[in-house]
Design a protein around this motif. Structure first.
Motif: not given
Length: 117
Positions: A41-53, A61-77
């Motif tokens: 899963y990736v967010p609707s916006k453009n994000l260049v993924e460098k790392r995923r936790r 039944e619930t997970y937190l996904v943290v994606i470290k991009g080139k410039l930003t960090q994005w989190e979702c449940t």
């Protein structure tokens, strides 16, 4: 049509809920779809993924996904949910009552969503 879905919840200027998968027949199918989405899963916006936790909550039944991009960090449940009521299809609520329902009815006053809301 199945009653189970996989949803993503995240904040991007406003709080958003996005359906990742719909129409899953069983909770087991929903959990399998959830686990498959954790690494794809990736967010609707453009994000260049460098790392995923991926963090799992205690309910399993619930997970937190943290994606470290080139410039930003994005989190979702990411989580699963079951459709238990649909004002356009009263049979959904009736099936839930006949199956005994997944949730217990709480004592005391309860909020009621008006029909058609």
């Amino acid at each position: 049509m199945g009653n189970w879905v996989v949803i993503a919840e995240y904040y991007s200027d406003v709080y958003r809920t996005e359906f990742v998968r719909r129409g899953l027949e069983t909770k087991l199918q929903a959990l399998e779809a959830l686990r498959a989405a954790l690494f794809t899963y990736v967010p609707s916006k453009n994000l260049v993924e460098k790392r995923r936790r991926v963090y799992r909550f205690a309910d399993q039944e619930t997970y937190l996904v943290v994606i470290k991009g080139k410039l930003t960090q994005w989190e979702c449940t990411l989580r699963i949910a079951e459709l238990v009521s649909d004002s356009a299809d009263p049979a959904v609520a009736e099936r839930e009552r006949m199956d005994g329902g997944a949730a217990e009815v709480a004592e005391g006053p309860q909020d009621r969503i008006p029909p058609g809301y």
